[in-house]
Design a protein around this motif. Structure first.
Motif, short mmCIF file in Angstrom:
data_model
loop_
_atom_site.label_atom_id
_atom_site.label_comp_id
_atom_site.label_asym_id
_atom_site.label_seq_id
_atom_site.Cartn_x
_atom_site.Cartn_y
_atom_site.Cartn_z
N PRO A 128 0.82 -1.23 0.00
CA PRO A 128 0.00 0.00 0.00
C PRO A 128 0.84 1.27 0.00
O PRO A 128 1.94 1.30 0.56
CB PRO A 128 -0.79 -0.12 1.30
N LEU A 129 0.32 2.30 -0.63
CA LEU A 129 0.86 3.66 -0.53
C LEU A 129 -0.13 4.45 0.31
O LEU A 129 -1.33 4.42 0.06
CB LEU A 129 1.00 4.30 -1.92
N MET A 130 0.40 5.14 1.33
CA MET A 130 -0.45 5.79 2.32
C MET A 130 -0.45 7.31 2.15
O MET A 130 0.62 7.93 2.04
CB MET A 130 0.05 5.44 3.73
N ASP A 131 -1.64 7.89 2.15
CA ASP A 131 -1.77 9.34 2.17
C ASP A 131 -1.36 9.81 3.57
O ASP A 131 -2.01 9.48 4.56
CB ASP A 131 -3.23 9.73 1.88
N LEU A 132 -0.27 10.56 3.65
CA LEU A 132 0.26 10.94 4.96
C LEU A 132 -0.65 11.93 5.70
O LEU A 132 -0.61 12.01 6.92
CB LEU A 132 1.67 11.53 4.81
N ILE A 177 3.00 11.19 0.30
CA ILE A 177 2.66 9.77 0.38
C ILE A 177 3.82 8.98 0.98
O ILE A 177 5.00 9.28 0.71
CB ILE A 177 2.33 9.22 -1.03
N GLY A 178 3.49 7.99 1.79
CA GLY A 178 4.50 7.13 2.38
C GLY A 178 4.28 5.68 1.96
O GLY A 178 3.16 5.25 1.71
N GLN A 179 5.37 4.93 1.91
CA GLN A 179 5.32 3.52 1.53
C GLN A 179 6.39 2.79 2.34
O GLN A 179 7.53 3.23 2.39
CB GLN A 179 5.58 3.35 0.03
N GLY A 180 6.03 1.69 2.98
CA GLY A 180 7.04 0.98 3.74
C GLY A 180 6.47 0.03 4.75
O GLY A 180 5.24 -0.10 4.91
N TYR A 181 7.36 -0.66 5.47
CA TYR A 181 6.95 -1.69 6.42
C TYR A 181 6.24 -1.14 7.65
O TYR A 181 5.65 -1.90 8.41
CB TYR A 181 8.18 -2.49 6.86
N LEU A 182 6.29 0.18 7.85
CA LEU A 182 5.51 0.77 8.95
C LEU A 182 4.04 0.42 8.79
O LEU A 182 3.33 0.20 9.78
CB LEU A 182 5.71 2.30 8.96
N TRP A 183 3.58 0.36 7.55
CA TRP A 183 2.18 0.03 7.29
C TRP A 183 2.01 -1.44 6.85
O TRP A 183 1.16 -2.14 7.38
CB TRP A 183 1.62 0.96 6.21
N SER A 184 2.83 -1.86 5.89
CA SER A 184 2.70 -3.23 5.43
C SER A 184 3.85 -3.59 4.50
O SER A 184 4.31 -2.75 3.72
CB SER A 184 1.38 -3.43 4.67
N ALA A 231 10.27 8.61 11.31
CA ALA A 231 10.46 8.96 9.89
C ALA A 231 9.16 9.50 9.30
O ALA A 231 9.17 10.48 8.54
CB ALA A 231 10.93 7.74 9.11
N LYS A 232 8.05 8.88 9.67
CA LYS A 232 6.74 9.34 9.19
C LYS A 232 6.47 10.77 9.64
O LYS A 232 6.05 11.63 8.84
CB LYS A 232 5.66 8.41 9.71
N ALA A 233 6.74 11.06 10.91
CA ALA A 233 6.49 12.41 11.45
C ALA A 233 7.37 13.44 10.74
O ALA A 233 6.91 14.55 10.42
CB ALA A 233 6.77 12.41 12.95
N LYS A 234 8.62 13.08 10.50
CA LYS A 234 9.52 14.02 9.84
C LYS A 234 9.07 14.27 8.40
O LYS A 234 9.12 15.41 7.92
CB LYS A 234 10.94 13.45 9.85
N LEU A 235 8.59 13.24 7.70
CA LEU A 235 8.11 13.41 6.33
C LEU A 235 6.89 14.32 6.27
O LEU A 235 6.76 15.16 5.38
CB LEU A 235 7.79 12.05 5.72
N GLY A 267 10.34 3.15 1.84
CA GLY A 267 11.13 2.63 2.95
C GLY A 267 10.84 3.27 4.30
O GLY A 267 11.74 3.38 5.14
N VAL A 268 9.60 3.69 4.51
CA VAL A 268 9.23 4.28 5.81
C VAL A 268 9.01 3.12 6.80
O VAL A 268 8.12 2.29 6.59
CB VAL A 268 7.95 5.13 5.70
N GLU A 269 9.81 3.08 7.85
CA GLU A 269 9.76 1.93 8.76
C GLU A 269 9.43 2.28 10.20
O GLU A 269 9.23 1.39 11.03
CB GLU A 269 11.10 1.19 8.71
N ASN A 270 9.36 3.56 10.54
CA ASN A 270 9.06 3.93 11.94
C ASN A 270 8.29 5.24 12.00
O ASN A 270 8.24 6.00 11.03
CB ASN A 270 10.34 4.01 12.77
#
Length: 451
Positions: free
Chosen positions: A221-225, A430-437, A419-423, A413-416
């Motif tokens: 998934p790609l997540m709308d931040l 948009i974020g993509q990574g193991y933080l979500w799936s 990183a999400k908060a900083k982005l 590659g968003v994993e924590n």
């Protein structure tokens, strides 16, 4: 009185000898470049082997393959390709010394037989120069052409004492240089033979797997931040094994590219992705789009636009819901035919994004000229957010640049959470990574969408 009559038969040996020389030349020279051909090369090697022993210097067989030569023929025609090969041959020939012979092996492959080698540094220097000579910009039929070269080296007598042995090992080393990124040289070693055997076995298994659709498409998934909701998905191919394990694309995609299977594999992934996205639309998730990666090899025979169009027609997916991901290197290597194919696909209404931005050319001109809708920042910069200030500055600059070009920004590659908060703080969309799936099969993605 007896008379004696003499009958004499005379022939002009000069004409016969000239004819023999011409036949010899035709049999041992390449008609396009007038370089020695494979037949004469065998003679050279046999002679070199016969004069090489432990008291005399060794010699090297340097196998040269021009990278991405086929697009020149596709875009400019075979006349341009032939002229380019003549230019390459002439450029290399004029730089070689008396102990080095250039041979055209066939197609866009050349060999330098370097005699009198006393140490490895001499071969290193020769191959460094060969890469530079091959990278010269040539003007052919008003087009400026630059290619790179992948080089493999086998040394006699250590790597072999026959034409067949030395050529095979130099060829294996050349493919290793391609595997490591091209535009470089590699020496043969026994480990390469083991790898070559593994790749051969992999190819024997991959071919039926591709032809019988035994590979699987996974989705991440790609997540709308801003909203925290799924807005799109990326299709990623996996190769399931009988024991339940998966082979990942970095292991089999290069094999598919080198074997010519990449178009069938690419068509399968594209069709599967379009059909799954169309299914999601049919059950009410019309906001979803799907992204599919493209490799340079898929552009080689100009069939990509037809493959994309066929996948859209078969699935019924609106073209605007399909996004094709391109690396900067694809755009940078363009000889004209890639741009034509992309324009054709754009006319269908398909979207494009630039993948792995920051690791390649990072050229603003490509972004302006190409007019992509999204830019994906490579995960190498995202995983160090909050740790490496230089990477944070770079990510911020990329986001601002993309915004100025009306492009959305995807962080891979968003994993924590940090990183999400900083982005979010930097304005990433948009974020993509193991933080979500992680990438998951479609039945698990169904569950994820409804959770």
């Amino acid at each position: 009185k007896t008379s004696v009559t003499f009958v004499g038969v005379f022939s002009d040996v000069t004409i016969r000898k000239k004819s023999e020389q011409e036949l010899r030349h035709m049999a041992t020279r390449d008609p396009l470049t007038d370089l020695p051909n494979r037949t004469l090369f065998i003679e050279y090697i046999d002679n070199a082997i016969n004069t090489t022993n432990r008291f005399t210097p060794q010699f090297a067989v340097v196998f040269i393959d021009l990278d991405n030569f086929k697009p020149i023929n596709d875009a400019l025609g075979h006349a341009a390709g032939d002229k380019f090969l003549q230019n390459i041959a002439q450029t290399i020939s004029q730089h070689l010394n008396d102990d080095q012979r250039l041979i055209r092996f066939g197609g866009d492959e050349f060999i330098v037989l370097a005699a009198g080698i006393t140490d490895k540094n001499q071969v290193d220097a020769l191959c460094t120069n060969l890469i530079a000579w091959c990278s010269t910009e040539f003007e052919v039929l008003e087009a400026k052409i630059v290619v790179s070269a992948s080089i493999g080296i086998a040394c006699a007598p250590d790597d072999g004492v026959t034409f067949k042995q030395l050529c095979r090992k130099a060829d294996v080393a050349m493919y290793e240089s391609k595997r490591k990124g091209r535009n470089r040289f590699e020496y043969y070693n026994t480990v390469l033979d083991e790898r070559s055997d593994v790749l051969f076995t992999l190819l024997q298994q991959l071919r039926p797997a591709v032809l019988n659709h035994k590979l699987a498409v996974y989705y991440q998934p790609l997540m709308d931040l801003e909203t925290g909701k799924i807005c799109a998905m990326e299709a990623l191919v996996r190769w399931p094994q009988e024991d339940g394990s998966l082979i990942f694309p970095d292991q089999f995609i290069p094999v598919a590219e080198s074997s010519g299977l990449i178009n069938q594999l690419g068509a399968f992934v594209l069709t599967e992705a379009c059909e799954y996205c169309a299914y999601q639309h049919s059950i009410g998730n019309k906001y979803l789009s799907v992204a599919v990666n493209l490799s340079f090899s898929q552009f080689r025979d100009n069939s990509l636009p037809g493959i994309v169009e066929a996948a859209l027609q078969k699935s019924g997916l609106p073209a605007a819901s399909l996004e094709l991901e391109l690396t900067e290197s694809i755009l940078a290597d363009d000889h004209g035919n890639i741009r034509k194919q992309l324009e054709h696909i754009k006319q269908l209404g398909v979207q494009f994004s630039i993948d792995d931005f920051g690791t390649g050319y990072s050229n603003l001109n490509y972004l302006r000229a190409f007019n992509a809708s999204k830019l994906k920042i490579d995960k190498i910069f995202i995983t160090t957010l909050g740790i490496d200030q230089k990477h944070e500055t770079l990510v911020s600059a990329i986001i601002n640049m993309a915004k100025s070009l009306d492009m959305q920004v995807v962080a891979e590659g968003v994993e924590n959470e940090a990183a999400k908060a900083k982005l979010i703080e930097l304005g990433c969309d948009i974020g993509q990574g193991y933080l979500w799936s992680k990438p998951i099969p479609k039945h698990e993605f169904d569950v994820l969408l409804n959770s």
